[in-house]
Design an enzyme around this catalytic site. Structure first.
Site, short mmCIF file in Angstrom:
data_model
loop_
_atom_site.label_atom_id
_atom_site.label_comp_id
_atom_site.label_asym_id
_atom_site.label_seq_id
_atom_site.Cartn_x
_atom_site.Cartn_y
_atom_site.Cartn_z
N GLY A 190 0.83 -1.20 0.00
CA GLY A 190 0.00 0.00 0.00
C GLY A 190 0.86 1.24 0.00
O GLY A 190 2.04 1.19 -0.29
N ASN A 191 0.26 2.36 0.34
CA ASN A 191 1.02 3.61 0.43
C ASN A 191 0.41 4.50 1.50
O ASN A 191 -0.60 4.16 2.10
CB ASN A 191 1.09 4.29 -0.94
CG ASN A 191 -0.29 4.62 -1.48
OD1 ASN A 191 -1.01 5.42 -0.92
ND2 ASN A 191 -0.67 3.94 -2.57
N ARG A 192 1.03 5.65 1.73
CA ARG A 192 0.65 6.49 2.86
C ARG A 192 -0.47 7.48 2.56
O ARG A 192 -0.74 8.36 3.36
CB ARG A 192 1.86 7.29 3.33
CG ARG A 192 2.95 6.47 3.94
CD ARG A 192 4.03 7.38 4.48
NE ARG A 192 5.24 6.64 4.76
CZ ARG A 192 5.44 5.93 5.86
NH1 ARG A 192 4.50 5.87 6.77
NH2 ARG A 192 6.56 5.27 6.03
#
Ligand code: CTP
Length: 476
Positions: free
Chosen positions: A234-236
């Site tokens: 995923g990512n932030r």
């Protein structure tokens, strides 16, 4: 083409305005400081508010204006102390004889002198008054005292005065004042880069319902690409920026489809919300929402995009704002069962579809005026050098770039500092703004582009042959 100089980029400047007829010039000074890249917070003495309205400064600077030394900021902090502690410089322009006297004696009865007393930042003072007042020994002594404090005095000039006479006392040219501020700061480091230490930003002006009847698709949040049934890449992204755009578009009358990956804030209830976990899900959802229901109806629409064959109908959406952080790679073979702990795990990643590029391809045979307005985002780390190339590659009408490493402009914060890249125009850096105001300004631009398209379509259809069924003429 050379870019305009922004010698005060990232700086916070406290602008003190006192009750002189020249107070109106402080409005232009605020604008000039903002143009130089500064975040400006205005403080007005009570008598200054009789010459100029605090609202004018608020609109120009996007900061609440401090007019009362005894009043607290909305968040409970003491306004003049926040400015004193965070400002890179305080400039008092115009400074009246009365204010010079108060300052020379340390009388902190107004927010301007209170901030000057409390600050360690350089102070620039530009007096303006009647010539005899300026020459009076009291004023001369007060100015000398201020010089002893280390303040830079920008001497007034000779010119017509409010009294009708011509003499010394006219506020210095704004160029000289801006120059003095730049020089006073010199190479000092930015005192409060952390936006939470700065005065809070005010909301922008309310916008009209100029998206009534428009269909707007917004993507927000980050995608998640499964490694196994439990884990994902995923990512932030928090989704705040995209959700701010969706909220702003709803408030402006649009019908909003919000396609979300993983988000940290709740989506607005009035939006039609579609969950899209992976890049492939998001691609299918975007194509369906933008091109129309048939566009996404492939047998396995979660993994494949719609057929490339164009539909003859107009796109289902007028606008796409692609604020989601979409994964560029996904595990090539996600495991069907949870992977057990082992010495080492090597994941093979394969590229995902570039959604915007895919959309541009699907819209390629449509005349420009019949395409939706497309807004891309680019989260960069460090400089924004790649943003212009990205704009071309994505086929977007404009691209909103930000440096996610900047403390006030990255993931999970309420503010953003972005630069706009549009074809055939120099990059346009916007000041630090609440994400909602960034959203509003993005939509201001979208509305302009929609209007241009309506005009082009209208011109083509000829006067009196306007399409009464579609979106053509119903706006504004
Ligand atoms: N985007 C997209 N499809 C992808 C990846 C990104 O449509 N598979 C969109 C994003 O939503 C954003 C824009 O493209 O509006 C730019 O995203 P960004 O991640 O900055 O650019 P990339 O093309 O992924 O390039 P890079 O990762 O090399 O920075």
């Amino acid at each position: 083409m050379s870019e305009p100089t922004r010698r005060l980029a990232g700086r916070l400047i406290g602008l003190g305005v006192t009750g002189s007829i020249a107070a109106y010039k402080a409005i232009e000074l605020a604008r000039r400081l903002v143009e130089e890249g500064a975040e400006v917070v205005a403080m007005l003495t009570p008598s200054a508010t009789r010459f100029v309205a605090p609202l004018t400064f608020e609109a120009l600077t996007r900061h609440a204006v401090d007019t009362d030394v005894l009043e607290l900021l909305p968040d409970g902090r003491i306004g003049h102390i926040v400015v004193a502690d965070a400002a890179d410089a305080i400039v008092v322009a115009p400074a009246t004889a009365h204010w010079l006297g108060a300052m020379a004696h340390g009388l902190a009865g107004d927010p301007v002198s209170a901030a000057c007393l409390a600050t360690k930042a350089p102070v620039v003072v530009a007096p303006a008054m009647d010539g005899d007042m300026y020459r009076h020994p009291a004023t001369v002594a007060n100015v000398a005292r201020l010089r002893e404090f280390g303040y830079r005095i920008v001497e007034p000039e000779v010119g017509p005065l409010a009294s009708g006479q011509v003499g010394l006392g006219r506020l210095a040219e704004l160029d000289r004042i801006v120059e003095a501020v730049v020089e006073a700061i010199g190479e000092r480091p930015i005192r409060a880069p952390d936006p939470t230490l700065r005065p809070p930003l005010a909301a922008g002006p309310p916008r009209p319902e100029d998206l009534t009847g428009r269909r707007v698709v917004v993507t927000a949040g980050g995608t998640a690409e499964p490694i196994d049934p439990v884990r994902f890449i995923g990512n932030r992204s928090s989704g705040r920026m995209g959700i701010a755009v969706a909220e702003a578009a709803l408030a402006r009358g649009a019908e909003v489809t919000l396609i979300v990956g993983r988000i940290e804030v709740p989506p607005p209830e009035a939006a039609h919300v579609i969950q899209a976990e992976t890049a492939a899900d998001m691609a299918a959802a975007v194509y369906r929402a933008v091109l129309g229901p048939t566009a996404g109806a492939t047998p396995d629409s979660t993994t494949e995009g719609p057929p490339l064959a164009p539909t003859s109908r107009a796109p289902a959406a007028d606008v796409l704002v692609m604020a989601a952080a979409v994964a560029d790679f996904r595990p090539a073979r996600p495991a069907a069962r949870k992977l057990p702990r082992s010495e080492r795990l090597v994941l093979e990643l394969e590229p995902t579809e570039d959604i915007l590029a895919g959309l541009a391809e699907r819209l390629a045979d449509r005349p420009h005026r019949e395409r939706p307005v497309v807004v891309a985002f680019a989260a960069e780390t460090g400089d924004l050098g790649r943003a212009a190339a990205k704009l071309a590659a994505k086929g977007a009408d404009f691209l909103v770039a930000n440096d996610v490493l900047a403390p006030d402009a990255g993931f999970g914060v309420a503010t953003n500092r972005v630069t706009i890249f549009a074809p055939d125009a120099p990059p346009e850096p916007w000041p630090l703004l609440p994400k909602r105001e960034v959203a509003e300004r993005i939509l201001d631009r979208v509305v302009r582009l929609l209007d241009e398209r309506s005009v082009q379509a209208g011109e083509l259809a000829g006067a009196g042959r306007r399409d009464s069924s579609g979106n053509g003429g119903a706006h504004r």
